[in-house]
Design an enzyme around this catalytic site. Sequence first.
Site, PDB file in Angstrom:
ATOM      1  N   SER A 145      41.468  40.692  36.738  1.00 34.29           N
ATOM      2  CA  SER A 145      41.678  41.360  38.026  1.00 34.29           C
ATOM      3  C   SER A 145      43.023  40.902  38.575  1.00 34.29           C
ATOM      4  O   SER A 145      43.547  39.856  38.166  1.00 34.29           O
ATOM      5  CB  SER A 145      40.572  40.937  38.999  1.00 34.29           C
ATOM      6  OG  SER A 145      40.938  41.203  40.341  1.00 34.29           O
ATOM      7  N   TYR A 158      34.405  35.141  43.016  1.00 35.07           N
ATOM      8  CA  TYR A 158      35.059  36.171  42.191  1.00 35.07           C
ATOM      9  C   TYR A 158      36.466  35.730  41.785  1.00 35.07           C
ATOM     10  O   TYR A 158      36.840  35.763  40.610  1.00 35.07           O
ATOM     11  CB  TYR A 158      35.110  37.483  42.977  1.00 35.07           C
ATOM     12  CG  TYR A 158      35.664  38.655  42.214  1.00 35.07           C
ATOM     13  CD1 TYR A 158      34.866  39.366  41.319  1.00 35.07           C
ATOM     14  CD2 TYR A 158      36.985  39.076  42.399  1.00 35.07           C
ATOM     15  CE1 TYR A 158      35.371  40.454  40.630  1.00 35.07           C
ATOM     16  CE2 TYR A 158      37.492  40.162  41.712  1.00 35.07           C
ATOM     17  CZ  TYR A 158      36.673  40.858  40.828  1.00 35.07           C
ATOM     18  OH  TYR A 158      37.174  41.938  40.142  1.00 35.07           O
TER      19      TYR A 158
END
Length: 261
Positions: A145, A158
């Site tokens: 990401s 995350y």
Amino acid sequence: MYEDLNGKVVVITGGSTGLGAAMAVRFGKEKAKVVVNYYKNEQEAIEIKEKVEKAGGQAIIVQADVTKEEDVINLVQTAIKEFATLDIMINNAGMENPVPSHELSLEDWRKVMDTNLTGAFLGSREALKHFIENDIQGNIINMSSVHEMIPWPTFVHYAASKGGMKLMTETLALEYAPKKIRVNNIGPGAMNTPINAEKFADPKQRADVESMIPMGYIGKPEEVAAAAVWLASTESSYVTGHTLFVDGGMTKYPSFMAGRG
Ligand code: BGC
């Protein structure tokens, strides 16, 4: 089209939805043999299998929870049993949920780390075993990401999982480079996928996120799939240990646009 992907066996974790589904269909167009892993929604997986076949590839579906070691072993072993080998492992399954860090439970922290980071490790390890035992110059792609480099308040689990993925990928790339096994990350920015559906359905939130993207739009899953087939193909034969950001420029400090600062 990448001719060398014709007939290649690719496992995609979380392949029944979002970026995973887009990659499955794109590998189908490349005439690959696609193992579509799903977690809970079998119907979704069946639909993606049909799309892969319609696109020109072959497909099977395999249920697995990537946080469970025995499930990941079974996933890779099923791929090898059904399609005779494994060439490309895509560790794509992931999850996110915002919680203020001081309120984040250990259970939630572990769930996200286990899915995003440990799941990718297990998938990589099982693929590496097969590559090494069979002298295959295999390929591993991890779905990271922009948050492997951009801190993200309320998403500490995350961001930590993706930051961990950056060094996991770099380490594996270095460790297995002598065997010509390549390991890379894709770092998507804000994409039009189910994980974001609720957020982007709200015009205010959507516009807010768009304002953080220099190219001005939320990315399409197909744009990530295009990066994945390139990384999996021999066209990228000298690329390893790299994160390919597919983010419309999000990682390039958009607040400095137009000479601000
Ligand atoms: C997340 C998205 C988010 C994007 C940009 C991605 O990793 O999955 O929810 O919009 O990063 O912040």
